[in-house]
Write an enzyme that holds these catalytic residues in place. Structure first.
Site, mmCIF file in Angstrom:
data_model
loop_
_atom_site.group_PDB
_atom_site.id
_atom_site.type_symbol
_atom_site.label_atom_id
_atom_site.label_comp_id
_atom_site.label_asym_id
_atom_site.label_seq_id
_atom_site.Cartn_x
_atom_site.Cartn_y
_atom_site.Cartn_z
ATOM 1 N N GLY A 101 0.823 -1.205 0.000
ATOM 2 C CA GLY A 101 0.000 0.000 0.000
ATOM 3 C C GLY A 101 0.849 1.243 0.000
ATOM 4 O O GLY A 101 0.499 2.265 0.603
ATOM 5 N N GLY A 102 1.973 1.180 -0.711
ATOM 6 C CA GLY A 102 2.999 2.199 -0.596
ATOM 7 C C GLY A 102 2.670 3.535 -1.220
ATOM 8 O O GLY A 102 3.387 4.515 -0.988
ATOM 9 N N GLY A 152 -0.096 5.194 -0.645
ATOM 10 C CA GLY A 152 -1.012 5.909 0.221
ATOM 11 C C GLY A 152 -0.335 7.058 0.936
ATOM 12 O O GLY A 152 0.797 7.453 0.613
ATOM 13 N N GLN A 153 -1.005 7.596 1.916
ATOM 14 C CA GLN A 153 -0.535 8.793 2.611
ATOM 15 C C GLN A 153 0.837 8.601 3.258
ATOM 16 O O GLN A 153 1.658 9.504 3.284
ATOM 17 C CB GLN A 153 -1.553 9.202 3.681
ATOM 18 N N ILE A 193 -0.946 -1.608 -5.988
ATOM 19 C CA ILE A 193 -1.631 -2.119 -7.173
ATOM 20 C C ILE A 193 -1.899 -0.997 -8.173
ATOM 21 O O ILE A 193 -2.476 -1.232 -9.224
ATOM 22 C CB ILE A 193 -2.963 -2.817 -6.810
ATOM 23 N N TYR A 211 -13.687 -0.667 9.261
ATOM 24 C CA TYR A 211 -12.282 -0.276 9.399
ATOM 25 C C TYR A 211 -11.784 -0.556 10.814
ATOM 26 O O TYR A 211 -10.737 -1.182 11.009
ATOM 27 C CB TYR A 211 -12.136 1.207 9.055
ATOM 28 N N ILE A 224 -3.575 11.496 10.969
ATOM 29 C CA ILE A 224 -2.271 11.900 10.458
ATOM 30 C C ILE A 224 -2.452 13.043 9.454
ATOM 31 O O ILE A 224 -3.260 12.954 8.528
ATOM 32 C CB ILE A 224 -1.552 10.722 9.779
#
Length: 385
Positions: A74-75, A77-78, A101, A207, A237
């Site tokens: 999931g690199g 993402g934020q 992906i 979640y 975050i």
């Protein structure tokens, strides 16, 4: 041969092999698969430990010449891109592999190793770990709170089924595994101000449920199979490097972009909704610090971390010190508000501070100034100052 849905039950590997071999000798015509095939089909073969005292045997300290080889799922993402930058600076560019992906932007693709990885594809993920000799795995792939509620089946697949693949592969190959948790792992029956590390959780979002599941499964794998599992419960975050991604706390990022672009901001939470928050640099540093912490300093495997807590009206007031003409209105999103009302107002992170020396650098004034510095100076800022 003992099988459930085509997979050998998770007895210790030596017992499995012994049993298979014995059955192969005594009943060669039973239709069992050859021994080599049977071993290869074990759904996961985590290293076995004989007692709880051996549960941390994977934990080692890395010298400067023996850096970890890190895979980040999931690199894009934020957090993934920022963490990759931090880890590459510390361990070397080629020792940190980003994966996702999605197609990466050119600057991300050219900044260091990037590979396609689908966490729901067990075989593909396993090949990446083996072929790249991965030793640390940072698992950021997840659907966030509001997005998850809009697509529960997808959130269940990504956040839970994907996690199971990660756990099995990490245990099988002796990886040090980091999985972030969240303020969303708590629910309306949790103590909210402050919220300790250990208390009633019972979240009411997919979640949050998936993150409690991750915490418990990670700790189970640690005690049962010796998996070096480490987890931090992140607050909201805040980062200038990424656009809001569907989280309930993302208003605290959106306000800065809207303030610079239009001078108007519409908040979807009530003005007095207090939530714990953190600037991204503190979050990434905490992640590295807990991953590097010696095992003997960790009294638990899942920690709260915190920096500050504020409400939308408190954030808006601080922003208006830079941009006095900023207009703030409120249009409450009832789903997001219900989520926020079930979350902690303030995190108790005493254990993280005592065990491995966690200390934040950014409070609210520093956060606001830093965000404006990164987003870019606007004529309104120049006029205000």
């Amino acid at each position: 041969m003992m099988q459930i849905a085509g997979k050998i039950t998770t007895m210790p590997v030596v017992r499995v092999l012994s049993k298979v071999a014995k059955q192969a000798l005594l009943a060669p015509a039973c239709g069992c698969q050859p021994l080599a095939v049977a071993v290869r089909n074990i759904s996961f073969s985590p290293r076995q430990v004989t007692s709880g005292s051996d549960a941390s045997f994977h934990s080692v300290s890395f010298s400067e010449t023996d850096h970890p080889k890190v895979l980040i799922t999931g690199g894009l993402g934020q957090l993934g891109v920022g963490l990759a930058k931090l880890l590459r600076k510390r361990f070397g560019k080629n020792n940190v592999i980003l994966s996702d992906i999605r197609k990466p932007p050119s600057n991300v693709f050219h900044s260091g190793p990037f590979i396609y990885s689908d966490i729901l594809d067990y075989k593909n993920l396993r090949e990446i770990v083996v072929n790249n000799r991965i030793t640390w795995l940072v698992h950021y792939s997840a659907l966030l709170s509001a997005v998850g509620e809009a697509n529960v089946p997808l959130a269940r697949a990504v956040n839970i089924t994907g996690l199971h693949n990660i756990l099995d592969i990490a245990a099988e190959h002796g990886l040090r595994l980091f999985v972030p948790s969240t303020i969303g792992a708590f629910g309306p029956t949790s103590p909210r101000n402050p919220t300790p590390d250990l208390c009633v959780q019972r979240p009411r979002t997919i979640y949050g449920v998936s993150k409690v599941h991750a915490e418990l499964m990670g700790e189970y794998y640690h005690h049962r199979y010796g998996l070096d599992f480490r987890c931090l419960r992140y607050p909201g975050i805040i980062s200038a490097d990424s656009q809001p991604g569907g989280g309930t706390t993302d208003y605290a990022v959106q306000i800065f972009h809207d303030a610079v672009k239009s001078g108007k901001f519409e908040c979807n939470l009530k003005p007095d909704t207090q939530l714990p928050m953190m600037y991204i640099d503190d979050c990434l540093r905490a992640t590295l610090e807990v991953m590097e912490a010696p095992t003997e300093t960790l009294s638990m495997r899942t920690y709260n971390i915190n920096a500050m807590s504020f409400t939308p009206e408190e954030l808006a007031a601080e922003v208006q010190k830079q941009l006095p003409e900023l207009q703030v209105t409120y249009n409450i999103d009832h789903m997001r508000q219900a989520i926020a009302d079930s979350w902690p107002m303030n995190f108790d992170d005493t254990n993280a501070r005592n065990d491995w020396g966690w200390k934040h650098d950014y409070d609210l004034p520093e956060l606001v100034q830093t965000m404006f510095n990164f987003i870019g100076s606007d004529s309104r800022i120049a006029q205000a100052s």
